[in-house]
Design a protein around this motif. Structure first.
Motif, PDB file in Angstrom:
ATOM      1  N   MET A 151       0.876  -1.185  -0.087  1.00 10.80           N
ATOM      2  CA  MET A 151       0.110  -0.004   0.057  1.00 10.80           C
ATOM      3  C   MET A 151       0.859   1.290   0.205  1.00 10.80           C
ATOM      4  O   MET A 151       1.624   1.457   0.833  1.00 10.80           O
ATOM      5  N   ASN A 152       0.731   2.222  -1.131  1.00 10.55           N
ATOM      6  CA  ASN A 152       1.571   3.305  -0.980  1.00 10.55           C
ATOM      7  C   ASN A 152       0.391   4.387  -0.679  1.00 10.55           C
ATOM      8  O   ASN A 152      -0.693   4.387  -1.132  1.00 10.55           O
ATOM      9  N   HIS A 153       0.564   5.505   0.406  1.00  9.39           N
ATOM     10  CA  HIS A 153      -0.318   6.311   0.525  1.00  9.39           C
ATOM     11  C   HIS A 153      -0.688   7.153  -0.517  1.00  9.39           C
ATOM     12  O   HIS A 153       0.134   7.675  -1.297  1.00  9.39           O
ATOM     13  N   PRO A 154      -2.038   7.214  -1.099  1.00  4.52           N
ATOM     14  CA  PRO A 154      -2.428   7.813  -2.134  1.00  4.52           C
ATOM     15  C   PRO A 154      -2.399   9.398  -1.978  1.00  4.52           C
ATOM     16  O   PRO A 154      -3.086  10.145  -3.201  1.00  4.52           O
ATOM     17  N   MET A 155      -2.171  10.012  -0.918  1.00  5.80           N
ATOM     18  CA  MET A 155      -2.390  11.462  -0.597  1.00  5.80           C
ATOM     19  C   MET A 155      -1.257  11.858   0.161  1.00  5.80           C
ATOM     20  O   MET A 155      -0.526  11.410   0.887  1.00  5.80           O
ATOM     21  N   THR A 156      -0.881  13.283  -0.038  1.00  6.06           N
ATOM     22  CA  THR A 156      -0.017  13.760   0.820  1.00  6.06           C
ATOM     23  C   THR A 156      -0.730  14.464   1.885  1.00  6.06           C
ATOM     24  O   THR A 156      -1.945  14.661   1.952  1.00  6.06           O
ATOM     25  N   TYR A 157       0.125  14.769   2.983  1.00 10.97           N
ATOM     26  CA  TYR A 157      -0.516  15.316   4.122  1.00 10.97           C
ATOM     27  C   TYR A 157       0.510  16.182   4.724  1.00 10.97           C
ATOM     28  O   TYR A 157       1.683  16.071   4.572  1.00 10.97           O
ATOM     29  N   LEU A 158       0.091  17.026   5.420  1.00 10.09           N
ATOM     30  CA  LEU A 158       0.962  18.081   6.187  1.00 10.09           C
ATOM     31  C   LEU A 158       0.585  18.321   7.672  1.00 10.09           C
ATOM     32  O   LEU A 158      -0.266  17.543   8.012  1.00 10.09           O
ATOM     33  N   LEU A 159       1.568  18.766   8.349  1.00  6.03           N
ATOM     34  CA  LEU A 159       1.155  19.008   9.938  1.00  6.03           C
ATOM     35  C   LEU A 159       0.760  20.267  10.130  1.00  6.03           C
ATOM     36  O   LEU A 159       1.713  21.235   9.723  1.00  6.03           O
ATOM     37  N   ARG A 160      -0.093  20.646  10.765  1.00  8.18           N
ATOM     38  CA  ARG A 160      -0.575  22.162  10.966  1.00  8.18           C
ATOM     39  C   ARG A 160      -0.882  22.442  12.498  1.00  8.18           C
ATOM     40  O   ARG A 160      -1.281  21.778  13.003  1.00  8.18           O
ATOM     41  N   CYS A 161       0.066  23.607  12.893  1.00  8.14           N
ATOM     42  CA  CYS A 161      -0.137  24.188  14.216  1.00  8.14           C
ATOM     43  C   CYS A 161      -1.723  24.510  14.764  1.00  8.14           C
ATOM     44  O   CYS A 161      -2.241  25.333  13.941  1.00  8.14           O
ATOM     45  N   VAL A 162      -2.145  24.010  15.698  1.00  6.44           N
ATOM     46  CA  VAL A 162      -3.620  24.473  16.023  1.00  6.44           C
ATOM     47  C   VAL A 162      -3.545  25.772  16.540  1.00  6.44           C
ATOM     48  O   VAL A 162      -4.620  26.473  16.519  1.00  6.44           O
ATOM     49  N   ASN A 163      -2.424  26.526  16.886  1.00 10.10           N
ATOM     50  CA  ASN A 163      -2.472  27.770  17.434  1.00 10.10           C
ATOM     51  C   ASN A 163      -1.862  28.833  16.319  1.00 10.10           C
ATOM     52  O   ASN A 163      -2.819  29.881  16.075  1.00 10.10           O
ATOM     53  N   CYS A 164      -0.920  28.862  15.662  1.00  9.56           N
ATOM     54  CA  CYS A 164      -0.514  29.618  14.664  1.00  9.56           C
ATOM     55  C   CYS A 164      -1.133  29.496  13.226  1.00  9.56           C
ATOM     56  O   CYS A 164      -0.996  30.426  12.315  1.00  9.56           O
ATOM     57  N   GLY A 165      -1.284  28.073  13.049  1.00  8.47           N
ATOM     58  CA  GLY A 165      -1.720  27.867  11.677  1.00  8.47           C
ATOM     59  C   GLY A 165      -0.589  27.534  10.741  1.00  8.47           C
ATOM     60  O   GLY A 165      -1.105  27.055   9.637  1.00  8.47           O
ATOM     61  N   LYS A 166       0.501  27.586  11.306  1.00  8.91           N
ATOM     62  CA  LYS A 166       1.552  27.217  10.329  1.00  8.91           C
ATOM     63  C   LYS A 166       1.694  25.896   9.806  1.00  8.91           C
ATOM     64  O   LYS A 166       1.461  24.934  10.673  1.00  8.91           O
ATOM     65  N   GLU A 167       2.027  25.553   8.397  1.00  8.04           N
ATOM     66  CA  GLU A 167       2.054  24.091   8.084  1.00  8.04           C
ATOM     67  C   GLU A 167       3.333  23.507   7.915  1.00  8.04           C
ATOM     68  O   GLU A 167       4.319  24.307   7.539  1.00  8.04           O
ATOM     69  N   TYR A 168       3.567  22.408   8.292  1.00  4.47           N
ATOM     70  CA  TYR A 168       5.017  21.666   8.054  1.00  4.47           C
ATOM     71  C   TYR A 168       5.019  20.605   7.272  1.00  4.47           C
ATOM     72  O   TYR A 168       4.052  19.733   7.423  1.00  4.47           O
ATOM     73  N   VAL A 169       5.911  20.370   6.752  1.00  2.00           N
ATOM     74  CA  VAL A 169       6.265  18.960   6.002  1.00  2.00           C
ATOM     75  C   VAL A 169       6.720  18.068   7.289  1.00  2.00           C
ATOM     76  O   VAL A 169       7.332  18.290   7.889  1.00  2.00           O
TER      77      VAL A 169
END
Length: 406
Positions: free
Chosen positions: A1-19
Motif C-alpha cells: 500500500m502506497n499512501h495515495p495522498m500527501t499530508y501536512l502537519l498544521r499548528c492548532v495555534n498559529c496555523g503554520k504548516e509543516y512537511v
C-alpha cells in the motif's frame, strides 16, 4: 500500500504548516501544549475512505498517515463491538443507545488504536525503541503491541497506577519506570529522558499521529450505523485527544459528503481532573487553565496538565460540542449500572461517558427521538477494584454442605 495522498502537519495555534519529519512533534514556534500539530490531508471526491480488504483500522488506510504496508495480523486492532442497549433506551426515554466497546481491543483499551499507528510511524522512521508516559492504558497498549513487532517499550507511569495495568507492562517485556509523582510529572520526565536517549515518542498530543489512530473508532461507529450519525456522542476526557479525534473523524466524513451533519460531542471529565472543562468555559482565545493536582477514581483521565487541551476546545467550539464534569461517586455507580443494563463492563474512564448521559437525562437535555452513542475506552478488568465500593452485594460464605435454610 502506497499512501495515495500527501499530508501536512498544521499548528492548532498559529496555523503554520509543516512537511512531516521524523523529529517534528510540536510547532517549533508555539511549543508544547499551545503548539500541538494536526494532520491535514488533501481530501477529494476520489478518496477511498474504506477498504474492506485490510483488517481492523487499516481498512481506513487512505485516511491514515501511513506510507508503508499495514502491519502484520499480530497487530490487529479495531473492529470492536457496537452494542445496542434497549433497557437503557427505555429507562432514559430515548430512541437509540449504542455502546462502542473498545475494551475488546488486544490490550483491552481504545489506546491500541493510537499505539499501532505510533508503531507504524516508528518503523517507517527506523526506530527500535518507543517511550510513553501513562496512567496505565497507553502504556500497556504500547507494550503489548511493541512485543510482536520486535520493538522495545519504555514506560513512565505514576507509582499509584493500578496493579493490573503494571502487571500487563511487565508481562509484555516493557521497561517500566514507576515515578514517585503524578501522571503529569511522569509525562515531563519521559520527554526529558526519552528524547535524550533518541527513542520515538508515543505521548498523547506530543505525537500528532496518535489522534489519527483514535479517529478510526468513530469511523467504525458511523459505518456500523450505516452512515447515519447519532445525535449525541459522549466520551471521557483526559488529555483531550480522544475527544478531538471524534470531531476530526466526523469532519473528514462530512468533507467527503459521507454524512450530512456533525453530532453534538460531549466530553466528560471528573470533578477532580477538569482542566479541559475549565479552559473551555473561560472562552476564546483558549489558553490552558491552571495546572491541577488531578485526582480521580478514573485514573485514565486523571490529568491535571492536559496536552491536547487547545485542540479539544477548538473542536468543541467549531461544532457546538461541550464538556461536563461528574463526581467519582457518579462514575463508580455508573460502572455497575452500565454493566447490569448492557453487559458492558467499563473501566472508570469509560463509565464516565455513561455518568454524563445520566446527567443529561436529569437536566432534561434528552428527547424521545435522541440517538446516542457512548465511547467506552477501556475494559473494567483493568481496574476491577474501582467498582467494589459501589456494590450492594457481597460474597456469601458457605460451608461444604452448602446453603441451609435458617
Amino acid at each position: 500500500m502506497n499512501h495515495p495522498m500527501t499530508y501536512l502537519l498544521r499548528c492548532v495555534n498559529c496555523g503554520k504548516e509543516y512537511v512531516p519529519d521524523r523529529e517534528l512533534y510540536t510547532c517549533p514556534d508555539c511549543l508544547d501544549r499551545m503548539g500541538t500539530l494536526e494532520v491535514v490531508y488533501s481530501l477529494t471526491s476520489k478518496t477511498q475512505w474504506y477498504r474492506s480488504e485490510y483488517p481492523g483500522i487499516w481498512a481506513y488506510a487512505d485516511l491514515l498517515p501511513i506510507v508503508k504496508d499495514p502491519l502484520p495480523p499480530s497487530l490487529y486492532v479495531g473492529n470492536t463491538p457496537l452494542v445496542r442497549a434497549p433497557r437503557i433506551e427505555r429507562e432514559f426515554g430515548i430512541q437509540e443507545l449504542w455502546i462502542k466497546d473498545d475494551g475488546k481491543n488486544p490490550t483491552a483499551s481504545f489506546k491500541d488504536r493510537a499505539s499501532v499507528v505510533a508503531i507504524a510511524k516508528a518503523l517507517e522512521y527506523g526506530y527500535t525503541d518507543l517511550f510513553a508516559a501513562s496512567t496505565g492504558n497507553a502504556a500497556s497498549s504500547l507494550a503489548g503491541l511493541c512485543a510482536p513487532a520486535g520493538l522495545k517499550a519504555h514506560i513512565y507511569l505514576p507509582e499509584t497506577a493500578p496493579e493490573a495495568k503494571i502487571a500487563q507492562l511487565l508481562i509484555y517485556g516493557a521497561q517500566v519506570f514507576a515515578v514517585r509523582g503524578s501522571y503529569d510529572e511522569a509525562f515531563d520526565l519521559s520527554l526529558r529522558e526519552g528524547f535524550q536517549k533518541g527513542w520515538y515518542c508515543r505521548n498523547s498530543a506530543i505525537n500528532p499521529y496518535l489522534l489519527e489512530g483514535k479517529k478510526t473508532g468513530t469511523f467504525e461507529l458511523i459505518r456500523e450505523l450505516n452512515m447515519r450519525a447519532p445525535d449525541i456522542i459522549l466520551v471521557g476526557v483526559g488529555d483531550g485527544t480522544v475527544y478531538s479525534s471524534i470531531h476530526k473523524a466526523l469532519e473528514e466524513l462530512a468533507q467527503l459528503r459521507l454524512i450530512g451533519r456533525i453530532p453534538t460531542i460531549i466530553g466528560i471529565q471528573s470533578e477532580g481532573a477538569n482542566a479541559v472543562c475549565r479552559t473551555f468555559y473561560r472562552g476564546e482565545p483558549f489558553t490552558p487553565a491552571d495546572i491541577q493536582d488531578a485526582t480521580s477514581l478514573a485514573d485514565s483521565i486523571a490529568v491535571g496538565k492536559p496536552r491536547d487541551v487547545i485542540k479539544a476546545c477548538q473542536w468543541a467550539e467549531r461544532h457546538n460540542g461541550f464538556f461536563l464534569t461528574v463526581s467519582d461517586e457518579e462514575i463508580g455507580k455508573s460502572i455497575v449500572e452500565l454493566a447490569r443494563a448492557s453487559g458492558v463492563f467499563a473501566e472508570p474512564a469509560g463509565a464516565a461517558a455513561y455518568a454524563g448521559l445520566k446527567r443529561l437525562k436529569d437536566e432534561g437535555f434528552l428527547n424521545a427521538k435522541a440517538r446516542v452513542a457512548l465511547m467506552i475506552t477501556g475494559n473494567g478488568l483493568k481496574d476491577a477494584r474501582a467498582a467494589v465500593p459501589y456494590l450492594a452485594e457481597r460474597v456469601i460464605p458457605v460451608s461444604v454442605e452448602g446453603i441451609r435454610e435458617k
